[in-house]
Write a protein that holds these residues in place. Structure first.
Motif: not given
Length: 288
Positions: A221-239
Motif C-alpha cells: 500500500y502507499f505510505d510515507y512521503n515528504w509533505t509541505v504546505r501549499s502556501d510555500m512558494p512554487a520555486e522553493l517547492r521545486k527546489k
C-alpha cells in the motif's frame, strides 16, 4: 535640507518594504522540518542530519529539524504554519490534508513507499495466522500510524478479526521499535509494525529472530512521503523536489543519505495516491 514629497514617499516606501522584508527573509531563510515520531528521537535525528546538511547546500538556506512529541503534533505543526515540511505516514498525510482543507502537498516518497508493507510478529507458537489473534493480547504502534495501526487494523478487519472486540487486550506502544520490544519482552502476544523498521532491527541484530518471528506480511500500500504546505512558494517547492530526486545511489555521499532513509531513490508523489488510505481510515472509524 528640504525633502520633496516624492522623495519622502520613496523613503517611506523603502522603509516599509525593508520592514516587511525582514520578516519574509527570516521566514524563507529557515526551512523548518519535522517527522512523525515512529522511531526513537535520537534515531530520527541521526537519520536526518546528513539529509538536512544536503538540503541546506541545495536550497541555500538553513534547515532546522524539530522533533515532535507525537503524530498529532506533526499534523498540527504543518497545518498551523509552525513547520514547513514534514515526513508523514500515509495516514498522517490524510489527516493533515483533511484538517487543512487540502492546503498541504505531498512532494516525494521513497520508491518503496509505492508498495509499503506491515508485518505481524509474535513469540507465541500457537499464532500462525491473523485469525489466531482472537483472544490474544496485541500491540499496535501509534494510533495515527499508517503501517503500525491503520493498515494492520484494516487487514485484521478483512480477516474478520475486530481488535476491539475479538482480542483480549490491545495496546499502543507509540513507535515501531517499541512494539518489537513489547512482543519480545512478553508484554503482549503479538504486534504489528512497518516492515522497514523490522528489517533494520533484524539487520542490526537488535531482535532475536529465533524468539520473535513474522507470521503475516500484508499486501502493499502507499505510505510515507515528504509533505509541505501549499502556501510555500512554487520555486522553493521545486527546489526541494529536485534535491530529493537528484539523490544518486551511485554517488557515495548521496548513498549515505539514501541508506539512512532506507531507500535507493526518491520519486514524485501526489495526493491521489493516498485515497485508498483515506477510505481505509474512514472504514475503520479513525477519521474524526
Amino acid at each position: 535640507m528640504k525633502i520633496s514629497n516624492s522623495r519622502r514617499f520613496s523613503l517611506a516606501l523603502l522603509l516599509s518594504l525593508t520592514c516587511f522584508g525582514v520578516g519574509n527573509v527570516h521566514a524563507q531563510q529557515v526551512l523548518r522540518v519535522s517527522a512523525i515520531p515512529d522511531e526513537a528521537p535520537t534515531e530520527l535525528q541521526r537519520k536526518f542530519k546528513p539529509l538536512g546538511e544536503y538540503l541546506e547546500k541545495k536550497l541555500g538556506m538553513k534547515v532546522e529539524f524539530t522533533p515532535v512529541t507525537d503524530y498529532a503534533a506533526s499534523v498540527e505543526g504543518l497545518t498551523k504554519g509552525k513547520l514547513d515540511m514534514v515526513w508523514f505516514g500515509g495516514f498522517t498525510f490524510v489527516q493533515a490534508k483533511i484538517r487543512s482543507k487540502d492546503q498541504v502537498i505531498p512532494l516525494v516518497q521513497r520508491e518503496e513507499d509505492e508498495k509499503f508493507k506491515s508485518v505481524f510478529i509474535t513469540t507465541n507458537p500457537s499464532i500462525n495466522k491473523l485469525e489466531d489473534l482472537k483472544g490474544k493480547t496485541f500491540s499496535f504502534g501509534s494510533e495515527s500510524s499508517t503501517s503500525g495501526h491503520l493498515m494492520p487494523r484494516s487487514f485484521l478487519l478483512n480477516a474478520k478479526v475486530n481488535p476491539d472486540t475479538d482480542m483480549k487486550r490491545i495496546a499502543f506502544s507509540g513507535a515501531h521499535d517499541a512494539t518489537v520490544a513489547a512482543v519480545a519482552g512478553g508484554k503482549v502476544d503479538a504486534g504489528a509494525l512497518n516492515i522497514s523498521v523490522w528489517e533494520k532491527l533484524v539487520s542490526q541484530n537488535k531482535v532475536d529472530v529465533k524468539q520473535v518471528r513474522v507470521f503475516y506480511t500484508t499486501p502493499g500500500y502507499f505510505d510515507y512521503n515528504w509533505t509541505v504546505r501549499s502556501d510555500m512558494p512554487a520555486e522553493l517547492r521545486k527546489k526541494i523536489s529536485d534535491a530529493f530526486l537528484s539523490l544518486d545511489s551511485n554517488n557515495p555521499k548521496d548513498k549515505e543519505i539514501l541508506d539512512l532513509q532506507r531507500t535507493l531513490r526518491f520519486i514524485p508523489t501526489k495526493a491521489d495516491n493516498y485515497k485508498a488510505i483515506e477510505v481505509a481510515a474512514q472504514q475503520a472509524g479513525l477519521l474524526k
